[in-house]
Design a protein around this motif. Structure first.
Motif, PDB file in Angstrom:
ATOM      1  N   ALA A 254       0.825  -1.212   0.000  1.00 17.78           N
ATOM      2  CA  ALA A 254       0.000   0.000   0.000  1.00 17.78           C
ATOM      3  C   ALA A 254       0.853   1.255   0.000  1.00 17.78           C
ATOM      4  CB  ALA A 254      -0.950  -0.007   1.199  1.00 17.78           C
ATOM      5  N   ASP A 255       1.835   1.302   0.884  1.00 17.32           N
ATOM      6  CA  ASP A 255       2.696   2.487   0.967  1.00 17.32           C
ATOM      7  C   ASP A 255       3.498   2.657  -0.318  1.00 17.32           C
ATOM      8  OD1 ASP A 255       1.723   2.829   3.512  1.00 17.32           O
ATOM      9  OD2 ASP A 255       3.522   2.067   4.524  1.00 17.32           O
ATOM     10  N   GLY A 256       3.984   1.543  -0.847  1.00 23.31           N
ATOM     11  CA  GLY A 256       4.774   1.601  -2.072  1.00 23.31           C
ATOM     12  C   GLY A 256       3.969   2.077  -3.258  1.00 23.31           C
ATOM     13  N   LEU A 257       2.733   1.608  -3.376  1.00 24.60           N
ATOM     14  CA  LEU A 257       1.870   2.025  -4.481  1.00 24.60           C
ATOM     15  C   LEU A 257       1.496   3.499  -4.363  1.00 24.60           C
ATOM     16  CD1 LEU A 257      -0.447  -1.103  -4.774  1.00 24.60           C
ATOM     17  CD2 LEU A 257       1.038  -0.218  -6.582  1.00 24.60           C
ATOM     18  N   ARG A 258       1.151   3.922  -3.152  1.00 28.16           N
ATOM     19  CA  ARG A 258       0.765   5.329  -2.967  1.00 28.16           C
ATOM     20  C   ARG A 258       1.939   6.259  -3.287  1.00 28.16           C
ATOM     21  NH1 ARG A 258      -2.210   3.158   1.871  1.00 28.16           N
ATOM     22  NH2 ARG A 258      -4.401   3.105   1.219  1.00 28.16           N
ATOM     23  N   ALA A 259       3.134   5.856  -2.881  1.00 24.96           N
ATOM     24  CA  ALA A 259       4.300   6.699  -3.126  1.00 24.96           C
ATOM     25  C   ALA A 259       4.677   6.742  -4.598  1.00 24.96           C
ATOM     26  CB  ALA A 259       5.484   6.197  -2.297  1.00 24.96           C
ATOM     27  N   ALA A 260       4.559   5.605  -5.285  1.00 23.41           N
ATOM     28  CA  ALA A 260       5.054   5.511  -6.655  1.00 23.41           C
ATOM     29  C   ALA A 260       4.031   5.920  -7.716  1.00 23.41           C
ATOM     30  CB  ALA A 260       5.529   4.088  -6.936  1.00 23.41           C
ATOM     31  N   VAL A 261       2.768   5.606  -7.499  1.00 24.98           N
ATOM     32  CA  VAL A 261       1.769   5.877  -8.550  1.00 24.98           C
ATOM     33  C   VAL A 261       0.547   6.630  -8.033  1.00 24.98           C
ATOM     34  CG1 VAL A 261       2.504   3.852  -9.870  1.00 24.98           C
ATOM     35  CG2 VAL A 261       0.576   3.646  -8.262  1.00 24.98           C
ATOM     36  N   GLY A 262       0.447   6.829  -6.715  1.00 32.27           N
ATOM     37  CA  GLY A 262      -0.729   7.488  -6.153  1.00 32.27           C
ATOM     38  C   GLY A 262      -0.945   8.892  -6.681  1.00 32.27           C
TER      39      GLY A 262
ATOM     40  N   ILE B 256       6.695  -4.995 -10.129  1.00 31.57           N
ATOM     41  CA  ILE B 256       5.949  -5.342 -11.346  1.00 31.57           C
ATOM     42  C   ILE B 256       4.716  -4.452 -11.487  1.00 31.57           C
ATOM     43  CG2 ILE B 256       4.660  -7.160 -12.534  1.00 31.57           C
ATOM     44  CD1 ILE B 256       6.470  -9.200 -11.085  1.00 31.57           C
ATOM     45  N   LEU B 257       4.010  -4.228 -10.386  1.00 31.48           N
ATOM     46  CA  LEU B 257       2.820  -3.379 -10.402  1.00 31.48           C
ATOM     47  C   LEU B 257       3.153  -1.955 -10.828  1.00 31.48           C
ATOM     48  CD1 LEU B 257       1.135  -4.562  -7.090  1.00 31.48           C
ATOM     49  CD2 LEU B 257       0.036  -4.607  -9.338  1.00 31.48           C
ATOM     50  N   ILE B 258       4.190  -1.393 -10.231  1.00 35.35           N
ATOM     51  CA  ILE B 258       4.561  -0.015 -10.545  1.00 35.35           C
ATOM     52  C   ILE B 258       4.935   0.119 -12.015  1.00 35.35           C
ATOM     53  CG2 ILE B 258       6.303   1.769 -10.117  1.00 35.35           C
ATOM     54  CD1 ILE B 258       6.365   0.773  -7.185  1.00 35.35           C
ATOM     55  N   ASP B 259       5.718  -0.823 -12.521  1.00 33.28           N
ATOM     56  CA  ASP B 259       6.119  -0.781 -13.926  1.00 33.28           C
ATOM     57  C   ASP B 259       4.901  -0.924 -14.841  1.00 33.28           C
ATOM     58  OD1 ASP B 259       8.304  -0.922 -16.028  1.00 33.28           O
ATOM     59  OD2 ASP B 259       7.284  -2.807 -16.389  1.00 33.28           O
ATOM     60  N   ALA B 260       3.977  -1.844 -14.480  1.00 34.25           N
ATOM     61  CA  ALA B 260       2.788  -2.048 -15.311  1.00 34.25           C
ATOM     62  C   ALA B 260       1.906  -0.800 -15.338  1.00 34.25           C
ATOM     63  CB  ALA B 260       1.995  -3.247 -14.780  1.00 34.25           C
ATOM     64  N   ILE B 261       1.741  -0.161 -14.203  1.00 36.31           N
ATOM     65  CA  ILE B 261       0.893   1.026 -14.137  1.00 36.31           C
ATOM     66  C   ILE B 261       1.530   2.200 -14.879  1.00 36.31           C
ATOM     67  CG2 ILE B 261      -0.086   2.767 -12.576  1.00 36.31           C
ATOM     68  CD1 ILE B 261      -0.368   0.465 -10.484  1.00 36.31           C
ATOM     69  N   ARG B 262       2.804   2.418 -14.652  1.00 34.61           N
ATOM     70  CA  ARG B 262       3.488   3.547 -15.305  1.00 34.61           C
ATOM     71  C   ARG B 262       3.536   3.368 -16.811  1.00 34.61           C
ATOM     72  NH1 ARG B 262       8.596   4.508 -11.155  1.00 34.61           N
ATOM     73  NH2 ARG B 262       7.514   5.909  -9.681  1.00 34.61           N
ATOM     74  N   SER B 263       3.906   2.184 -17.261  1.00 32.47           N
ATOM     75  CA  SER B 263       4.022   1.954 -18.703  1.00 32.47           C
ATOM     76  C   SER B 263       2.653   2.035 -19.377  1.00 32.47           C
ATOM     77  CB  SER B 263       4.667   0.595 -18.972  1.00 32.47           C
ATOM     78  OG  SER B 263       3.898  -0.466 -18.449  1.00 32.47           O
ATOM     79  N   SER B 264       1.621   1.524 -18.726  1.00 33.27           N
ATOM     80  CA  SER B 264       0.277   1.564 -19.309  1.00 33.27           C
ATOM     81  C   SER B 264      -0.259   3.001 -19.332  1.00 33.27           C
ATOM     82  CB  SER B 264      -0.672   0.675 -18.509  1.00 33.27           C
ATOM     83  OG  SER B 264      -0.265  -0.690 -18.556  1.00 33.27           O
ATOM     84  N   ALA B 265       0.064   3.774 -18.295  1.00 34.90           N
ATOM     85  CA  ALA B 265      -0.361   5.177 -18.249  1.00 34.90           C
ATOM     86  C   ALA B 265       0.310   5.979 -19.356  1.00 34.90           C
ATOM     87  CB  ALA B 265      -0.042   5.771 -16.886  1.00 34.90           C
ATOM     88  N   GLU B 266       1.587   5.689 -19.638  1.00 35.93           N
ATOM     89  CA  GLU B 266       2.296   6.390 -20.706  1.00 35.93           C
ATOM     90  C   GLU B 266       1.684   6.086 -22.065  1.00 35.93           C
ATOM     91  OE1 GLU B 266       6.332   5.165 -20.295  1.00 35.93           O
ATOM     92  OE2 GLU B 266       6.676   6.337 -18.449  1.00 35.93           O
TER      93      GLU B 266
END
Length: 432
Positions: free
Chosen positions: A336-344, A419-429
């Protein structure tokens, strides 16, 4: 082989049974928190058979308990005979339920458990009026579907119950979304009183609610709402049913049951999924005077059978001995903390929410707040490409859902997080 199996699947199974991924996969083996598909590809599993493989895969203690029961030659006897494993598991669940003078009735699935709870409540109150919550999911049978507040999962308008609907705890959209936690509780209580006064004849049987809405995208209200609701329910003698099919057994980290975050004790509690770790096991636990309100003979042929309850006893013992509730809190915080910090902070992420190892990320179109199921699907597919299995959900299909086994390690959490952070960032781009 997978292509052939997919064609065979489509030839004999109904089209309304969904299959995940553009190229569906067959899982052929598993160990710990990892599974392998028919092509030999390994995945870290963050969905656990829809929050069901709660301890993970190929756990010796569970396998050995089932094998011991199999060795007796008794796989099934029906509940017309005493079943030692069933009685022992019922004792443990009654004790852990928090409900005084509790009784337990076993079924095979969460749908059946909720159906049984509704049967008991309507008999106890001699009323077929039920309060339910928008965006909820309680099962696929007529009564359970009738109290499901999500049209994607309501396959029929036929309903044996008279249902009145309350607002959910959605903090992204809806009439209560822009309120503070305290204001939302006050508004929800006011809504409950108005619903009782305008949509019912007074003799309502029960309110059924999930502490965290599973299929609804892991939406949950402010802590304390259920207690505020129950004060009103108690004024009218209305029962409270906590649907703990997804939230039970310590998954939220902070409590063993989701209802405990609200400082309230339900009259009936339904459970399923994780307690069997893949074996069909579910049930309802409630106060004796309520659960005894069945005026005819009733039983479940396979509910609480010797095999499933042997597994259930091993699961509950393992859960307790390894303090997996604490692990869910610790490892869930990493995610949770990692997701909020990286993609929140991304414009396409409306909210990172949930508790413990029950987490969701809701995706929207930047600048509009409109649900973005297409982006969600891209993230979902990107996770799989990166070696991570996740789930989808939400009223609009725009929530990525994560419910890993409670045995997830800190190292695995960080692996999945990357993996989650990379998937979210790449898909958002790509979307941009």
């Amino acid at each position: 082989m997978t292509d052939d199996l997919l064609a065979r699947h489509r030839a004999v199974l109904p089209s309304w049974m969904p299959l995940y991924y553009d190229e569906p996969i067959e899982l052929v083996s598993g160990s710990g928190r990892r599974v392998t598909d028919a092509q030999g590809r390994s995945y870290l599993d963050f969905f656990g058979g829809v929050l069901t493989n709660m301890i993970g895969y190929d756990i010796p203690e569970i396998r050995e308990a089932v094998e011991r029961q199999l060795a007796t030659g008794i796989v099934h006897s029906s509940t017309l005979y005493l079943i030692r494993q069933q009685v022992e598991l019922a004792e443990k669940i009654a004790q852990r339920s928090g409900i005084p003078d509790a009784r337990v009735f076993f079924t095979n699935s969460g749908t059946e458990a909720n159906e049984a709870a509704l049967l008991v409540a309507t008999n106890h109150r001699r009323s077929h009026q039920i309060l339910a919550v928008r965006n909820s999911y309680h099962g696929r049978s007529y009564a359970a579907m009738g109290v499901t507040g999500n049209r994607n999962w309501s396959a029929s308008g036929l309903n044996p119950l008279q249902v009145a609907w309350l607002h959910s705890g959605d903090r992204v959209r809806g009439l209560l979304a822009r309120l503070s936690a305290d204001e939302q509780v006050d508004a929800a209580v006011e809504d409950l009183r108005e619903v009782l006064a305008t949509q019912t004849s007074g003799d309502v049987a029960a309110l059924i609610a999930e502490p965290i809405q599973g299929v609804g995208g892991f939406v949950h209200p402010p802590d304390g709402l259920f207690a505020a609701w129950k004060k009103v329910l108690d004024e009218h003698g209305i029962l409270f049913i906590a649907d703990e099919v997804q939230t039970g057994w310590g998954r939220t980290g902070e409590h063993f049951w989701g209802y405990q975050a609200h400082g309230v004790t339900p009259d009936l509690l339904t459970f399923a999924k994780g307690i069997g770790n893949g074996f069909a096991l579910a049930g309802v636990v409630g106060r004796a005077d309520v659960l005894e309100a069945v005026p005819a003979i009733s039983f479940s042929t396979f509910g609480g059978n010797p095999i499933s309850t042997a597994a259930g006893n091993a699961v509950l013992d393992y859960l307790t001995e390894h303090d997996l509730q604490a692990n869910a809190a610790r490892v869930g915080a990493i995610l949770a903390d990692g997701l909020r910090a990286a993609v929140g902070g991304l414009d396409c992420v409306a909210e990172v929410r949930g508790k413990g190892l029950m987490l969701g990320v809701e995706f929207v179109r930047p600048g509009s707040g409109e649900p973005d199921p297409a982006l969600t699907t891209r993230v979902f597919e990107a996770c799989r490409a990166g070696g991570l299995l996740a789930g989808k959900g939400g009223l609009y299909g725009n929530v990525l859902r994560m419910g890993p086994p409670l045995t997830l390690t800190e190292e695995e959490a960080r692996e999945g997080l990357a993996i989650l952070i990379d998937a979210i960032r790449s898909s958002a781009e790509v979307a941009a």
